[in-house]
Design a protein around this motif. Structure first.
Motif, PDB file in Angstrom:
ATOM      1  N   LEU A 135       5.195 -14.973  13.231  1.00 37.74           N
ATOM      2  CA  LEU A 135       3.884 -14.499  12.778  1.00 37.74           C
ATOM      3  C   LEU A 135       3.793 -12.985  12.586  1.00 37.74           C
ATOM      4  CD1 LEU A 135       1.698 -16.842  14.986  1.00 37.74           C
ATOM      5  CD2 LEU A 135       1.953 -16.944  12.488  1.00 37.74           C
ATOM      6  N   SER A 136       4.576 -12.207  13.340  1.00 31.53           N
ATOM      7  CA  SER A 136       4.423 -10.745  13.235  1.00 31.53           C
ATOM      8  C   SER A 136       5.594 -10.070  12.540  1.00 31.53           C
ATOM      9  CB  SER A 136       4.241 -10.124  14.625  1.00 31.53           C
ATOM     10  OG  SER A 136       5.462 -10.097  15.347  1.00 31.53           O
ATOM     11  N   PHE A 137       6.663 -10.803  12.275  1.00 32.73           N
ATOM     12  CA  PHE A 137       7.815 -10.207  11.594  1.00 32.73           C
ATOM     13  C   PHE A 137       8.153 -10.968  10.317  1.00 32.73           C
ATOM     14  CE2 PHE A 137      12.263  -9.572  10.622  1.00 32.73           C
ATOM     15  CZ  PHE A 137      12.379  -8.193  10.690  1.00 32.73           C
ATOM     16  N   ALA A 138       8.509 -12.245  10.437  1.00 33.65           N
ATOM     17  CA  ALA A 138       8.945 -13.001   9.265  1.00 33.65           C
ATOM     18  C   ALA A 138       7.819 -13.157   8.240  1.00 33.65           C
ATOM     19  CB  ALA A 138       9.488 -14.368   9.688  1.00 33.65           C
ATOM     20  N   GLN A 139       6.636 -13.551   8.696  1.00 28.82           N
ATOM     21  CA  GLN A 139       5.548 -13.794   7.751  1.00 28.82           C
ATOM     22  C   GLN A 139       5.091 -12.523   7.016  1.00 28.82           C
ATOM     23  OE1 GLN A 139       1.717 -15.432   9.148  1.00 28.82           O
ATOM     24  NE2 GLN A 139       2.138 -17.111   7.732  1.00 28.82           N
ATOM     25  N   PRO A 140       4.883 -11.396   7.697  1.00 29.45           N
ATOM     26  CA  PRO A 140       4.530 -10.188   6.944  1.00 29.45           C
ATOM     27  C   PRO A 140       5.625  -9.765   5.960  1.00 29.45           C
ATOM     28  CG  PRO A 140       3.930  -9.909   9.234  1.00 29.45           C
ATOM     29  CD  PRO A 140       4.737 -11.174   9.151  1.00 29.45           C
ATOM     30  N   ASN A 141       6.890  -9.889   6.366  1.00 30.37           N
ATOM     31  CA  ASN A 141       7.982  -9.579   5.450  1.00 30.37           C
ATOM     32  C   ASN A 141       7.977 -10.523   4.249  1.00 30.37           C
ATOM     33  OD1 ASN A 141      10.109  -7.417   6.108  1.00 30.37           O
ATOM     34  ND2 ASN A 141       9.589  -8.275   8.112  1.00 30.37           N
ATOM     35  N   PHE A 142       7.740 -11.794   4.488  1.00 29.58           N
ATOM     36  CA  PHE A 142       7.671 -12.796   3.422  1.00 29.58           C
ATOM     37  C   PHE A 142       6.643 -12.381   2.368  1.00 29.58           C
ATOM     38  CE2 PHE A 142       5.492 -16.603   1.827  1.00 29.58           C
ATOM     39  CZ  PHE A 142       6.543 -17.311   1.265  1.00 29.58           C
ATOM     40  N   TYR A 143       5.436 -12.062   2.813  1.00 25.08           N
ATOM     41  CA  TYR A 143       4.381 -11.682   1.871  1.00 25.08           C
ATOM     42  C   TYR A 143       4.649 -10.328   1.221  1.00 25.08           C
ATOM     43  CZ  TYR A 143       1.608 -15.741   3.036  1.00 25.08           C
ATOM     44  OH  TYR A 143       1.172 -17.037   3.176  1.00 25.08           O
ATOM     45  N   PHE A 144       5.238  -9.401   1.952  1.00 26.51           N
ATOM     46  CA  PHE A 144       5.592  -8.099   1.363  1.00 26.51           C
ATOM     47  C   PHE A 144       6.543  -8.284   0.185  1.00 26.51           C
ATOM     48  CE2 PHE A 144       8.676  -4.679   0.937  1.00 26.51           C
ATOM     49  CZ  PHE A 144       7.855  -3.586   0.720  1.00 26.51           C
ATOM     50  N   HIS A 145       7.581  -9.073   0.373  1.00 25.59           N
ATOM     51  CA  HIS A 145       8.576  -9.245  -0.684  1.00 25.59           C
ATOM     52  C   HIS A 145       8.024 -10.048  -1.862  1.00 25.59           C
ATOM     53  CE1 HIS A 145      11.707  -7.084   1.359  1.00 25.59           C
ATOM     54  NE2 HIS A 145      11.465  -7.779   2.454  1.00 25.59           N
ATOM     55  N   ALA A 146       7.188 -11.040  -1.591  1.00 21.23           N
ATOM     56  CA  ALA A 146       6.553 -11.784  -2.681  1.00 21.23           C
ATOM     57  C   ALA A 146       5.646 -10.859  -3.495  1.00 21.23           C
ATOM     58  CB  ALA A 146       5.755 -12.963  -2.127  1.00 21.23           C
ATOM     59  N   THR A 147       4.884 -10.030  -2.808  1.00 15.99           N
ATOM     60  CA  THR A 147       3.987  -9.086  -3.485  1.00 15.99           C
ATOM     61  C   THR A 147       4.781  -8.063  -4.290  1.00 15.99           C
ATOM     62  OG1 THR A 147       2.344  -9.357  -1.742  1.00 15.99           O
ATOM     63  CG2 THR A 147       2.147  -7.383  -3.112  1.00 15.99           C
ATOM     64  N   THR A 148       5.865  -7.579  -3.739  1.00 13.89           N
ATOM     65  CA  THR A 148       6.684  -6.593  -4.431  1.00 13.89           C
ATOM     66  C   THR A 148       7.331  -7.204  -5.669  1.00 13.89           C
ATOM     67  OG1 THR A 148       7.045  -5.426  -2.350  1.00 13.89           O
ATOM     68  CG2 THR A 148       8.538  -4.899  -4.157  1.00 13.89           C
ATOM     69  N   ALA A 149       7.803  -8.449  -5.579  1.00 14.27           N
ATOM     70  CA  ALA A 149       8.367  -9.125  -6.757  1.00 14.27           C
ATOM     71  C   ALA A 149       7.304  -9.211  -7.852  1.00 14.27           C
ATOM     72  CB  ALA A 149       8.869 -10.518  -6.377  1.00 14.27           C
ATOM     73  N   TYR A 150       6.095  -9.598  -7.475  1.00 13.83           N
ATOM     74  CA  TYR A 150       4.982  -9.660  -8.422  1.00 13.83           C
ATOM     75  C   TYR A 150       4.733  -8.282  -9.057  1.00 13.83           C
ATOM     76  CZ  TYR A 150       0.121  -9.809 -10.000  1.00 13.83           C
ATOM     77  OH  TYR A 150      -1.014  -9.696 -10.745  1.00 13.83           O
ATOM     78  N   ALA A 151       4.670  -7.255  -8.227  1.00 15.20           N
ATOM     79  CA  ALA A 151       4.362  -5.907  -8.718  1.00 15.20           C
ATOM     80  C   ALA A 151       5.444  -5.390  -9.655  1.00 15.20           C
ATOM     81  CB  ALA A 151       4.171  -4.949  -7.538  1.00 15.20           C
ATOM     82  N   ILE A 152       6.687  -5.699  -9.375  1.00 16.49           N
ATOM     83  CA  ILE A 152       7.779  -5.270 -10.265  1.00 16.49           C
ATOM     84  C   ILE A 152       7.593  -5.887 -11.644  1.00 16.49           C
ATOM     85  CG2 ILE A 152      10.255  -5.514 -10.728  1.00 16.49           C
ATOM     86  CD1 ILE A 152      10.672  -5.167  -7.650  1.00 16.49           C
ATOM     87  N   LEU A 153       7.311  -7.177 -11.690  1.00 11.15           N
ATOM     88  CA  LEU A 153       7.131  -7.818 -13.000  1.00 11.15           C
ATOM     89  C   LEU A 153       5.928  -7.255 -13.738  1.00 11.15           C
ATOM     90  CD1 LEU A 153       8.035 -11.567 -12.319  1.00 11.15           C
ATOM     91  CD2 LEU A 153       9.483  -9.719 -13.215  1.00 11.15           C
ATOM     92  N   ARG A 154       4.832  -6.996 -13.013  1.00 11.24           N
ATOM     93  CA  ARG A 154       3.661  -6.368 -13.656  1.00 11.24           C
ATOM     94  C   ARG A 154       4.028  -5.014 -14.226  1.00 11.24           C
ATOM     95  NH1 ARG A 154      -1.974  -7.954 -13.721  1.00 11.24           N
ATOM     96  NH2 ARG A 154      -2.086  -5.819 -14.388  1.00 11.24           N
ATOM     97  N   ALA A 155       4.767  -4.215 -13.454  1.00 12.72           N
ATOM     98  CA  ALA A 155       5.160  -2.881 -13.903  1.00 12.72           C
ATOM     99  C   ALA A 155       6.067  -2.947 -15.131  1.00 12.72           C
ATOM    100  CB  ALA A 155       5.846  -2.128 -12.766  1.00 12.72           C
ATOM    101  N   GLU A 156       6.817  -4.034 -15.256  1.00 11.67           N
ATOM    102  CA  GLU A 156       7.716  -4.208 -16.406  1.00 11.67           C
ATOM    103  C   GLU A 156       6.999  -4.765 -17.629  1.00 11.67           C
ATOM    104  OE1 GLU A 156      11.063  -3.371 -16.852  1.00 11.67           O
ATOM    105  OE2 GLU A 156      10.704  -2.239 -15.004  1.00 11.67           O
ATOM    106  N   GLY A 157       5.718  -5.107 -17.485  1.00 16.16           N
ATOM    107  CA  GLY A 157       4.941  -5.593 -18.616  1.00 16.16           C
ATOM    108  C   GLY A 157       4.794  -7.094 -18.727  1.00 16.16           C
ATOM    109  N   VAL A 158       5.281  -7.838 -17.745  1.00 19.64           N
ATOM    110  CA  VAL A 158       5.122  -9.293 -17.766  1.00 19.64           C
ATOM    111  C   VAL A 158       3.638  -9.599 -17.570  1.00 19.64           C
ATOM    112  CG1 VAL A 158       5.783 -11.465 -16.670  1.00 19.64           C
ATOM    113  CG2 VAL A 158       7.460  -9.614 -16.870  1.00 19.64           C
ATOM    114  N   GLN A 159       3.110 -10.459 -18.424  1.00 15.97           N
ATOM    115  CA  GLN A 159       1.691 -10.800 -18.375  1.00 15.97           C
ATOM    116  C   GLN A 159       1.427 -11.823 -17.272  1.00 15.97           C
ATOM    117  OE1 GLN A 159      -0.786  -9.272 -20.416  1.00 15.97           O
ATOM    118  NE2 GLN A 159       1.005  -7.940 -20.565  1.00 15.97           N
ATOM    119  N   ILE A 160       1.143 -11.318 -16.092  1.00 15.42           N
ATOM    120  CA  ILE A 160       0.824 -12.147 -14.939  1.00 15.42           C
ATOM    121  C   ILE A 160      -0.430 -11.590 -14.281  1.00 15.42           C
ATOM    122  CG2 ILE A 160       3.137 -13.056 -14.481  1.00 15.42           C
ATOM    123  CD1 ILE A 160       3.570 -10.772 -12.491  1.00 15.42           C
TER     124      ILE A 160
END
Length: 174
Positions: A135-160
Motif C-alpha cells: 500500500l505505501s510502496f508498490a501501489q504509489p509506484n504503480f500509479y506513478f509509472h502509469a501516470t508518467t506513461a500517460y504524460a509521455i504520450l500526451r507530450a508526444e501528441g497522442v490524442q488521449i
C-alpha cells in the motif's frame, strides 16, 4: 461489509493495467497515422533525466505482478534489466501481469497481512509488513509509472484524455 487487502489493490491494478494497455494501442495507431517510428515513442521521455515510456510501462507490470510475487518471497528487489523495446513486447508484459493478477485467490492476498517483507537494492534494505509494502510502496509506484506513461504520450501528441487513463471504471450495476 469488510474491505480487504485484495480489494484495496488488485481490482485497481487490473483497471489501470487495462488502461495502460489501451495507451500502448493508441501509441501504435499514432505512429501509423503520423509516420512515426515505434522507437520514437518507446524511447520518449518527459525530461532528459527521466526514464522512457518503455520503462514506465515495464514498471506498471513490475509494481503489480512482481510486487505480489515478491511479497510471497518476502523480498522485493527492482529489476534493473532493459525494458521491452517494442509495443508488442510491452503489451505482452502487461497481459502477463493482468493474467497473473486475475488468477489470484483473494484469500492468499489477505493472508499476507502482518507478514515481514523487505525492499532491497544493493546495500539498502527497507523493512515492511506485506500490507505496508503493497500500500505505501508498490501501489504509489504503480500509479506513478502509469501516470508518467500517460504524460509521455500526451507530450508526444497522442490524442488521449482522462478516460484513457481511467480505463474501465467499476460502476455499481445492481
Amino acid at each position: 461489509m469488510s474491505f480487504s487487502l485484495y480489494d484495496a489493490i488488485i481490482p485497481g491494478n487490473l483497471q489501470i493495467i487495462g488502461s495502460v494497455s489501451g495507451l500502448v494501442d493508441k501509441a501504435v495507431a499514432f505512429c501509423a497515422d503520423n509516420d512515426r517510428a515505434e522507437s520514437d515513442l518507446i524511447q520518449a521521455r518527459l525530461a532528459e533525466d527521466m526514464l522512457p515510456f518503455s520503462y514506465q510501462v515495464k514498471s506498471v507490470a513490475e509494481h503489480s505482478r512482481v510486487a505480489i510475487e515478491s511479497v510471497r518471497a518476502g523480498n522485493y528487489s527492482p529489476d534493473t534489466g532493459a525494458p521491452p523495446d517494442s509495443f508488442e513486447a510491452l503489451k505482452a508484459k502487461l497481459a502477463d501481469a493482468a493474467a497473473m493478477l486475475e488468477a489470484l485467490d483473494p484469500a492468499e492476498i489477505d493472508g499476507f497481512i502482518g507478514n515481514d517483507m523487505q525492499f532491497s537494492f544493493g546495500e539498502m534494505v527497507m523493512p515492511f509488513t506485506a500490507e505496508n509494502f503493497l500500500l505505501s510502496f508498490a501501489q504509489p509506484n504503480f500509479y506513478f509509472h502509469a501516470t508518467t506513461a500517460y504524460a509521455i504520450l500526451r507530450a508526444e501528441g497522442v490524442q488521449i484524455g482522462k478516460r484513457d487513463f481511467l480505463g474501465q471504471v467499476r460502476i455499481k450495476t445492481g
